[in-house]
Scaffold this active site. Structure first.
Site, PDB file in Angstrom:
ATOM      1  N   GLY C 108     -27.871  40.739 -22.088  1.00 50.25           N
ATOM      2  CA  GLY C 108     -28.235  41.405 -20.837  1.00 50.25           C
ATOM      3  C   GLY C 108     -27.143  41.326 -19.810  1.00 50.25           C
ATOM      4  O   GLY C 108     -27.379  41.253 -18.622  1.00 50.25           O
ATOM      5  N   CYS C 109     -25.923  41.314 -20.309  1.00 48.32           N
ATOM      6  CA  CYS C 109     -24.800  41.117 -19.432  1.00 48.32           C
ATOM      7  C   CYS C 109     -24.570  42.363 -18.620  1.00 48.32           C
ATOM      8  O   CYS C 109     -24.506  43.471 -19.138  1.00 48.32           O
ATOM      9  CB  CYS C 109     -23.636  40.739 -20.317  1.00 48.32           C
ATOM     10  SG  CYS C 109     -22.136  41.536 -19.971  1.00 48.32           S
ATOM     11  N   VAL C 110     -24.542  42.209 -17.266  1.00 40.60           N
ATOM     12  CA  VAL C 110     -24.327  43.361 -16.393  1.00 40.60           C
ATOM     13  C   VAL C 110     -23.059  43.191 -15.554  1.00 40.60           C
ATOM     14  O   VAL C 110     -22.606  42.075 -15.396  1.00 40.60           O
ATOM     15  CB  VAL C 110     -25.530  43.607 -15.445  1.00 40.60           C
ATOM     16  CG1 VAL C 110     -26.480  44.628 -16.071  1.00 40.60           C
ATOM     17  CG2 VAL C 110     -26.280  42.338 -15.151  1.00 40.60           C
TER      18      VAL C 110
END
Lengths: 102, 139, 110
Positions: C108-110
């Site tokens: 879920g890296c943003v």
């Protein structure tokens, strides 16, 4: 020579173990693997069915799959043998055929 | 519930399967960790075989899979503070809370005091909590 | 793809993340950073080592928000800001530092 049945589904989720028990002829063996190992545990809703089945069939459970799920080998239904991968192989060669229930 | 002009929704993740035999448990955990970035009101449920996901002392070395049971302790860091466990599911399996890992979060509004995230509920209580949700994701 | 360090080759994915995190050594992190044109100093290593410890404990790389909060708690408030972390790792603290730490890309890296 008798047949080896493997069951890989939890008895809480599917009726696979129940069907297998009712269709396995006396003298055959059932090996519980993957989520099927849940069926080996004592003090569950399904323990009595498994205990009763052992009058006719031998039941085994795969140790590594118990360990993965944090299920204690000491808490399996009395009379069930905990086996490793090596014994899994031995069981398949000792029986006339392997029936994998899904 | 509103926070500024942003609407906060109640999202529930329902976990009903044992770990490792299928991919559902891990997939759910990944989705939860991603969704946590969006500041919604998140809760997790462990019911039916899902209670096995939180068993203590999981050891996946011999099956050659990732032991993701350790990841549940990170949920507190992701501000996930409501983890419902259904009492009847434990009982049918001969289990109690003692057999499961403890999960905690630090309460920002109470000088970062450590608090329990796990809420033991009966089936009837859980039914009410589910009914209050805006969205329920099933795994 | 692969990265060469001391005559040995290590498999990476198309974005440069190490395929087998057990192969990681600090020299690999340094080599990756040099290849990106920015050598690592002790402030970078603080964060990289923190990420490795976090992964060891929780089996995931933390999201940026979680990383920032945790770094602040562990290394001091002045370091627990996204400004500080982005200065160290301009391509995104979680993404870039995880790569040098030999960890998979954060979930879920943003």
């Amino acid at each position: 020579m008798s047949m080896l049945h493997t069951v890989n589904k939890s008895p809480f989720e599917r009726n696979t173990l129940e069907s297998c028990i009712s269709l396995a002829v006396p003298g055959s063996a059932i090996l519980l693997i993957e989520d099927g190992v849940i069926g080996a545990m004592a003090n569950t809703k399904h323990s009595e069915m498994v205990k009763a089945a052992m009058a006719n069939v031998k039941i085994y459970v795969l140790g590594p799959d118990l360990k993965a799920r944090g299920l204690n080998e000491g808490n399996v239904v009395d009379g069930i043998s905990v086996v490793g991968y090596g014994e899994f192989v031995d069981l398949t060669t000792e029986h006339s055929a392997v029936q994998s229930w899904l | 519930m509103e926070d500024g002009d942003q609407v906060i929704k109640k999202f529930m993740y329902m976990n009903r399967k044992a770990p490792y035999g299928t991919i559902y448990a891990w997939e759910s955990l990944e989705v939860v960790l991603i969704a946590a970035a969006f500041d919604q009101d998140i809760s997790l449920v462990f019911a039916d075989d899902g209670v096995y996901q939180l068993m203590k002392d999981q050891n996946t070395e011999e099956v050659g899979m990732k032991n993701f049971s350790k990841t549940y302790s990170a949920l507190g860091d992701y501000d996930i503070k409501k983890i419902y466990i259904e009492q009847e599911s434990l009982e049918e399996r001969g289990l109690s809370l003692e057999d499961l890992q403890g999960l905690k979060y630090e309460d920002e509004d109470d000088d970062w005091a450590e608090k329990d995230s796990i809420i033991l509920v009966s089936r009837a209580e859980l039914a009410k909590v589910i009914d209050e949700q805006d969205v329920v994701f099933s795994f | 793809m692969a990265i060469e360090v001391d005559g040995q080759s290590y498999e990476t994915d198309e974005e440069g993340y190490l395929e087998d995190l057990n192969q990681w050594r600090p020299e690999l992190g340094s080599a990756m950073a040099l290849a990106d044109g920015a050598p690592l100093d002790e402030n970078h290593w603080e964060v990289i080592n923190f990420l490795r410890e976090y992964y060891e404990e929780y089996q995931i790389a933390p999201a940026v928000r979680v990383l920032t909060k945790a770094i602040g708690k562990k290394l001091g408030k002045d370091k627990g800001t996204s400004k500080y972390l982005y200065e160290l790792f301009p391509y995104g603290p979680a993404k870039q530092a995880c790569k040098y730490a030999g960890l998979p890309k954060p979930t879920g890296c943003v």
